[in-house]
Motif scaffolding. Structure first.
Motif, PDB file in Angstrom:
ATOM      1  N   LEU A 182       1.649   1.881 -11.238  1.00 56.51           N
ATOM      2  CA  LEU A 182       1.923   2.696 -10.293  1.00 56.51           C
ATOM      3  C   LEU A 182       1.048   2.216  -9.120  1.00 56.51           C
ATOM      4  CD1 LEU A 182       1.874   6.534 -10.335  1.00 56.51           C
ATOM      5  CD2 LEU A 182       0.576   5.341  -8.445  1.00 56.51           C
ATOM      6  N   MET A 183       0.070   1.824  -9.012  1.00 55.22           N
ATOM      7  CA  MET A 183      -0.636   1.287  -7.864  1.00 55.22           C
ATOM      8  C   MET A 183       0.150  -0.088  -7.199  1.00 55.22           C
ATOM      9  SD  MET A 183      -2.508   3.802  -6.976  1.00 55.22           S
ATOM     10  CE  MET A 183      -3.117   2.862  -5.525  1.00 55.22           C
ATOM     11  N   GLU A 184       0.735  -0.853  -8.302  1.00 53.85           N
ATOM     12  CA  GLU A 184       1.192  -1.912  -7.629  1.00 53.85           C
ATOM     13  C   GLU A 184       2.594  -1.379  -6.916  1.00 53.85           C
ATOM     14  OE1 GLU A 184       3.880  -5.271 -10.581  1.00 53.85           O
ATOM     15  OE2 GLU A 184       1.608  -5.738 -10.697  1.00 53.85           O
ATOM     16  N   LEU A 185       3.319  -0.585  -7.635  1.00 56.48           N
ATOM     17  CA  LEU A 185       4.268  -0.092  -7.076  1.00 56.48           C
ATOM     18  C   LEU A 185       4.177   0.447  -5.682  1.00 56.48           C
ATOM     19  CD1 LEU A 185       7.300   1.135  -7.087  1.00 56.48           C
ATOM     20  CD2 LEU A 185       6.770   2.926  -8.248  1.00 56.48           C
ATOM     21  N   ALA A 186       3.052   1.171  -5.542  1.00 53.22           N
ATOM     22  CA  ALA A 186       2.553   1.674  -4.144  1.00 53.22           C
ATOM     23  C   ALA A 186       2.333   0.600  -3.320  1.00 53.22           C
ATOM     24  CB  ALA A 186       1.162   2.537  -4.332  1.00 53.22           C
ATOM     25  N   GLU A 187       2.036  -0.796  -3.808  1.00 54.57           N
ATOM     26  CA  GLU A 187       1.815  -1.647  -2.936  1.00 54.57           C
ATOM     27  C   GLU A 187       2.832  -2.397  -2.265  1.00 54.57           C
ATOM     28  OE1 GLU A 187      -1.587  -5.077  -2.468  1.00 54.57           O
ATOM     29  OE2 GLU A 187      -0.508  -5.098  -4.253  1.00 54.57           O
ATOM     30  N   GLN A 188       3.917  -2.263  -3.483  1.00 58.56           N
ATOM     31  CA  GLN A 188       5.221  -2.800  -3.052  1.00 58.56           C
ATOM     32  C   GLN A 188       6.134  -2.023  -2.143  1.00 58.56           C
ATOM     33  OE1 GLN A 188       6.606  -3.925  -7.488  1.00 58.56           O
ATOM     34  NE2 GLN A 188       7.959  -5.011  -5.979  1.00 58.56           N
ATOM     35  N   LEU A 189       5.727  -0.536  -2.178  1.00 57.04           N
ATOM     36  CA  LEU A 189       6.472   0.158  -1.234  1.00 57.04           C
ATOM     37  C   LEU A 189       5.869   0.315   0.180  1.00 57.04           C
ATOM     38  CD1 LEU A 189       6.519   3.398  -3.457  1.00 57.04           C
ATOM     39  CD2 LEU A 189       8.470   2.153  -2.798  1.00 57.04           C
ATOM     40  N   HIS A 190       4.833  -0.156   0.214  1.00 60.17           N
ATOM     41  CA  HIS A 190       3.980  -0.295   1.661  1.00 60.17           C
ATOM     42  C   HIS A 190       4.401  -1.593   2.053  1.00 60.17           C
ATOM     43  CE1 HIS A 190       0.802  -1.570   4.308  1.00 60.17           C
ATOM     44  NE2 HIS A 190       0.564  -2.654   3.528  1.00 60.17           N
ATOM     45  N   HIS A 191       4.681  -2.561   1.200  1.00 59.26           N
ATOM     46  CA  HIS A 191       5.324  -3.884   1.899  1.00 59.26           C
ATOM     47  C   HIS A 191       6.561  -3.754   2.387  1.00 59.26           C
ATOM     48  CE1 HIS A 191       5.527  -8.334   1.985  1.00 59.26           C
ATOM     49  NE2 HIS A 191       6.551  -8.200   1.225  1.00 59.26           N
ATOM     50  N   SER A 192       7.181  -2.944   1.646  1.00 57.48           N
ATOM     51  CA  SER A 192       8.661  -2.970   2.169  1.00 57.48           C
ATOM     52  C   SER A 192       8.790  -2.162   3.550  1.00 57.48           C
ATOM     53  CB  SER A 192       9.572  -2.260   1.171  1.00 57.48           C
ATOM     54  OG  SER A 192       9.183  -0.959   0.692  1.00 57.48           O
ATOM     55  N   GLY A 193       7.873  -1.391   3.798  1.00 56.84           N
ATOM     56  CA  GLY A 193       7.901  -0.680   5.120  1.00 56.84           C
ATOM     57  C   GLY A 193       7.510   0.801   4.975  1.00 56.84           C
ATOM     58  N   THR A 194       7.460   1.535   3.597  1.00 56.85           N
ATOM     59  CA  THR A 194       6.948   2.755   3.573  1.00 56.85           C
ATOM     60  C   THR A 194       5.310   2.878   3.898  1.00 56.85           C
ATOM     61  OG1 THR A 194       8.529   3.207   1.833  1.00 56.85           O
ATOM     62  CG2 THR A 194       6.755   4.872   1.896  1.00 56.85           C
ATOM     63  N   THR A 195       5.201   4.028   4.642  1.00 58.27           N
ATOM     64  CA  THR A 195       3.510   4.273   4.902  1.00 58.27           C
ATOM     65  C   THR A 195       3.038   5.203   3.656  1.00 58.27           C
ATOM     66  OG1 THR A 195       3.673   4.426   7.121  1.00 58.27           O
ATOM     67  CG2 THR A 195       1.977   5.420   6.448  1.00 58.27           C
ATOM     68  N   VAL A 196       2.208   4.706   2.834  1.00 59.86           N
ATOM     69  CA  VAL A 196       1.821   5.335   1.563  1.00 59.86           C
ATOM     70  C   VAL A 196       0.238   5.685   2.089  1.00 59.86           C
ATOM     71  CG1 VAL A 196       1.312   4.830  -0.815  1.00 59.86           C
ATOM     72  CG2 VAL A 196       3.134   3.789   0.331  1.00 59.86           C
ATOM     73  N   VAL A 197       0.301   7.050   1.546  1.00 67.18           N
ATOM     74  CA  VAL A 197      -1.102   7.971   1.816  1.00 67.18           C
ATOM     75  C   VAL A 197      -1.413   8.434   0.232  1.00 67.18           C
ATOM     76  CG1 VAL A 197      -2.463   9.651   2.868  1.00 67.18           C
ATOM     77  CG2 VAL A 197      -0.516   8.449   4.074  1.00 67.18           C
ATOM     78  N   ILE A 198      -2.535   8.227  -0.124  1.00 66.96           N
ATOM     79  CA  ILE A 198      -3.060   8.787  -1.601  1.00 66.96           C
ATOM     80  C   ILE A 198      -4.243   9.580  -1.316  1.00 66.96           C
ATOM     81  CG2 ILE A 198      -1.837   7.039  -3.009  1.00 66.96           C
ATOM     82  CD1 ILE A 198      -4.492   5.993  -3.810  1.00 66.96           C
ATOM     83  N   SER A 199      -4.393  10.597  -2.185  1.00 70.66           N
ATOM     84  CA  SER A 199      -5.698  11.294  -2.274  1.00 70.66           C
ATOM     85  C   SER A 199      -6.464  10.897  -3.650  1.00 70.66           C
ATOM     86  CB  SER A 199      -5.543  12.697  -2.253  1.00 70.66           C
ATOM     87  OG  SER A 199      -5.058  13.342  -3.378  1.00 70.66           O
TER      88      SER A 199
END
Length: 384
Positions: A182-199
């Protein structure tokens, strides 16, 4: 990559009915575009309450919220538009699963946007591939495991194709492999331009992943900025109800023993090893993968390296989906970059199979190690 604030709260205040104190009090947070952001705090600090404000579920009792520089409007049409741009994944997946089947649930949000059926179908297909639920699209949602329901909730958010993805305690209740994926996916999404915020209250996860942190304590914002400045004050950390990250403490102890500066601060094991150890390094080969993965794609790299103890790893949801039918023997299916780099730092040659659009991300990770004193010989094998 960054270009200002995507979400901003100004003196935000909120109190639940029947409570005798504010759950959020004068909270001013700036979420910057393209910055991996963590909202950190102990349970009850106000993290989830803040997230409910980010897409208009809660309306503040005081202060204001801006999206892309414009104040929130709480009219129905405006909220519908906002929620197509800001997707929130709640900690408890059952709070946002409504469809009878997996496919129906993921299609719910895009369908409500009035998109053509072909676009809805394409979004559902992509979201299910991203979270690894494509083969369960006809499964009754009531028959999913907890981890599968967490994936489904994320798929529903991704199907909205949001500019901002907000995840509340995304790894809570997941097994270690699923959490890494899941955290790898979050990094990929961030890399593709999505702003990712987690708590999270998992300080080790936050420290390894975040560019910036915002720390809440009993509804008050007490810190915003880079992680190291916050963790360097142990009293403040203790008062917040969290602890200093393991990597931060190990680096401090080793630097004290060796009489060297704590900076630069390693966030990962390979960064720490790069800073503290020396010796011959292996070679690091990157093989980009798009729509197919076959043994011959790896054989050429193995022959080029001429070694017998070559380790193979994966990085990316696309190449991981291709693995089961590929016949390629992989040593590290999860946490592939860190595992391969650990081998490389011990002098072994490695091959990392990664999604085609992640090559520059992997190259940046390798280049980052130079800040810690390690230069790795890197090769990118381009398919003919």
């Amino acid at each position: 990559m960054t270009s200002g604030n995507i979400i901003e709260t100004v003196d935000l205040r909120y109190r639940y009915a029947g409570n005798d104190r504010d759950s959020l009090s004068e909270v001013s947070v700036r979420i910057r575009k393209g910055v991996k952001t963590v909202i950190l705090g102990a349970n009850g600090a106000g993290k989830s309450t803040l997230f409910y404000h980010f897409n208009g579920v809660f309306e503040p009792a005081g202060g204001r919220i801006l999206f892309d520089g414009e104040p929130f409007s709480y009219r129905r049409r405006a909220l519908r538009t906002l929620r197509s741009r800001v997707s929130v994944v709640l900690q408890n997946p059952d709070d946002q699963i409504f469809g009878q089947t997996v496919e129906e649930d993921v299609a719910y949000g895009p369908s409500n946007l009035g998109l053509p059926a072909s676009e809805v179908s394409a979004r559902v297909d992509r979201a299910l591939r991203l979270v690894g639920l494509d083969d369960l699209r006809d499964r009754n949602t009531m028959k999913l495991s907890y981890g599968q329901r967490k994936r489904l909730a994320l798929a529903g958010a991704l199907a909205m194709d949001p500019e901002v993805l907000v995840m509340d305690e995304p790894t809570a209740g997941l097994d270690p492999q699923m959490a890494l994926e899941l955290m790898e996916l979050a990094e990929q999404l961030h890399h593709s331009g999505t702003t990712v915020v987690i708590s999270t209250h998992d300080v080790d996860l936050a420290y390894a992943w975040a560019d910036e942190i915002h720390v809440l304590r009993r509804g008050h914002l007490i810190y915003s900025g880079p992680s190291e400045d916050f963790y360097s004050d142990p009293v403040q950390v203790y008062m917040t109800g969290v602890v200093q990250p393991s990597m931060f403490l190990i680096n401090k102890s080793l630097c004290d023993m060796r009489g060297v500066e704590e900076a630069p601060y390693p966030r990962t094991e390979t960064q720490l090893v790069s800073k503290m150890a020396s010796g011959p390094k292996g070679r690091f080969v990157i093989i980009p993968v798009s729509d197919r993965l076959t043994p011959p794609m790896v054989d050429h790299a193995v022959e080029m390296l001429g070694g017998t103890e070559i380790r193979l790893g994966l990085y990316g949801y696309g190449v991981r989906a291709l693995l089961p039918e590929s016949g390629v023997p992989v040593d590290y299916v999860f946490d592939g970059f860190e595992s391969c780099m650990s081998e490389c730092l011990m002098g072994r040659d490695v091959i990392l199979l990664c999604d085609e659009d992640c090559v520059d991300l992997i190259e940046a990770k390798i280049a980052r190690l130079e800040d810690f004193g390690t230069k790795v010989q890197k090769m990118v094998q381009v398919r003919g």
